[in-house]
Design a protein around this motif. Structure first.
Motif, PDB file in Angstrom:
ATOM      1  N   ASP A  85       0.841  -1.204   0.000  1.00 26.41           N
ATOM      2  CA  ASP A  85       0.000   0.000   0.000  1.00 26.41           C
ATOM      3  C   ASP A  85       0.877   1.256   0.000  1.00 26.41           C
ATOM      4  O   ASP A  85       0.692   2.173  -0.821  1.00 26.41           O
ATOM      5  N   GLN A  89       1.326   3.868  -3.182  1.00 26.56           N
ATOM      6  CA  GLN A  89       1.046   5.288  -2.985  1.00 26.56           C
ATOM      7  C   GLN A  89       2.229   6.122  -3.440  1.00 26.56           C
ATOM      8  O   GLN A  89       2.064   7.132  -4.148  1.00 26.56           O
ATOM      9  N   TRP A 330      -3.752   1.176  -7.345  1.00 31.43           N
ATOM     10  CA  TRP A 330      -3.610   1.379  -5.903  1.00 31.43           C
ATOM     11  C   TRP A 330      -4.954   1.176  -5.196  1.00 31.43           C
ATOM     12  O   TRP A 330      -5.024   0.552  -4.131  1.00 31.43           O
ATOM     13  N   VAL A 424      -6.969   7.158   2.863  1.00 34.62           N
ATOM     14  CA  VAL A 424      -6.520   7.453   1.491  1.00 34.62           C
ATOM     15  C   VAL A 424      -6.180   8.934   1.448  1.00 34.62           C
ATOM     16  O   VAL A 424      -7.009   9.798   1.720  1.00 34.62           O
TER      17      VAL A 424
END
Length: 431
Positions: A85, A89, A330, A424
């Motif tokens: 993750d 990002q 993503w 997020v």
């Protein structure tokens, strides 16, 4: 799907301020909070409890389940997914920053439509749709994660190669431009000296066995002093003949710091004149005019500029199409992470009673297997401006009864919540 008022973003349906537009929450809770609940009861209760403090979006176009996996597999995946993750990002943000650098375009995540399916990045999140074509729902979670990582790796490697080629050419062009337009003490004289400066008037060459052109760089404040005194030097010989041609000086270039002059001197006295001029703080530039060298440098400069423009355009096109693709990839990983952490948090439902032997027309075994997979509600939560704490408290009270004994130590946030919560962020410029 939203509008801006006084610099803040508002949902047009609720009129609620949508809070910090660079950060949102992805949450997951069981689809049915109580045994007697209907399929939409969790969503309806969430909407009712937070109607005045947040804007919420249910993610309906995502897999309701994945092929079952063991808890050991899920536990191993949880740590890997956290690292993947953060890495995805970083790769996505690098593409976005590069696009802004190369194109000069400002990416507004909630502004005009981007290339993510012709919508904004925020809308691509709040109306996320799983790509069944790229990631079939019958694939295992591990296989999907590997496919997502391969895609991001390919995007990142292509970006690195394209960016490095552009930066190398850009640096080379900057050095050539510096050589062609820097200080008069260092820059190439080809752009300042024409062949006529060496030939003088008419077609007869002044650059001969007896005379030579000398190019002198003088501090601009001393320009008049040079004009008044540049002929004062006499060769120390019995004849006391002039070493510098009278009135041969010509100003070729002047800037606030330095001025470039050309003078004609006797070839036999070049060293003496150079030494005296340097004593006075004036710099004599060594220069021999070569038409072929000048043409070669000019051609090189044009070719490098053309190459830099082409590489910039290629990189611009690549980033424009790739950063939305990276963002979508993503988000796919985020959904898988929500699923894995939900399974570890809430566990699998108890298996149904043993089914009798399958009769003609009975459901296949795969249907029974899929019934063991938990059903979760995935939602995007956008707190109202300044209401983040109220939203957290409301959600914590609402879901405080949920089981959390299976998986508590892997929570993303320093503070533990009784529901699965992932953040997020799209604040890519400060990352």
């Amino acid at each position: 799907y939203q509008r801006r008022v006084h610099g803040e973003s508002f949902d047009p349906l609720s009129g609620q301020a949508m809070g910090d537009q660079s950060q949102w929450w992805l949450i997951s809770v069981p689809q049915r909070l109580s045994p007697g609940d209907g399929a939409n009861d969790s969503w309806n209760r969430l909407q009712q409890a937070t109607r005045d403090i947040s804007t919420n979006y249910a993610l309906r176009n995502v897999p309701a389940d994945f092929p079952p996996s063991t808890f050991d597999t899920m536990l191993l995946l949880a740590d890997e997914l956290s690292r993947h993750d953060a890495w995805m990002q970083a790769c996505t943000f690098k593409l976005m920053r590069t696009y802004e650098e190369v194109s000069g375009t400002h990416i507004d995540v909630s502004g005009p439509p981007s290339a993510v399916g012709g919508t904004t990045l925020i809308s691509a999140l709040t109306h996320f749709k799983w790509s069944d074509k790229d990631f079939p729902r019958q694939s295992t979670v591990s296989d999907d994660v590997k496919a997502l990582c391969r895609r991001i790796t390919e995007l990142d490697e292509a970006l690195r190669e394209s960016y490095q080629a552009w930066v190398t050419t850009k640096t080379q062009l900057a050095l050539m431009n510096e050589r062609n337009g820097g200080s008069l003490l260092q820059r190439s004289l080809y752009g300042l000296v024409n062949e006529s400066e060496l030939l003088g008037e008419g077609r007869e060459s002044r650059e001969n066995a007896y005379l030579s052109a000398l190019f002198v760089v003088v501090p601009t404040p001393q320009k008049q002093h040079f004009v008044d005194t540049y002929m004062d030097l006499m060769c120390e010989s019995e004849s006391r003949h002039p070493t510098i041609v009278p009135r041969s000086h010509k100003e070729l270039k002047c800037d606030p710091d330095y001025t470039l002059f050309r003078v004609y001197v006797l070839r036999m006295d070049i060293d003496a004149v150079t030494s005296r001029y340097r004593t006075n703080g004036w710099t004599v530039r060594t220069f021999k005019y070569d038409p072929a060298e000048k043409a070669d440098f000019t051609n090189q400069l044009v070719a490098t500029q053309t190459q830099e423009n082409e590489l910039r355009a290629t990189l611009d096109r690549y980033c424009k199409t790739s950063y939305p693709e990276a963002f979508s990839t993503w988000m796919h990983l985020k959904i898988i992470r929500l699923f894995v952490e939900s399974v570890l948090r809430y566990g699998l439902p108890p298996p149904p009673p043993a089914a009798p032997p399958a009769a003609a027309g009975a459901a296949p075994a795969s249907a029974v297997a899929s019934s063991l997979t938990p059903q979760f509600l995935y939602a995007v939560i956008i707190p109202g401006f300044g209401k983040e704490d109220r939203v957290r408290d409301t959600l914590s009270n609402m879901f405080s009864h949920l089981p959390a004994s299976n998986f508590t130590e892997h929570s993303e946030d320093a503070e533990f919540f009784p529901y699965v919560s992932l953040t997020v962020t799209l604040d890519f410029r400060s990352t």
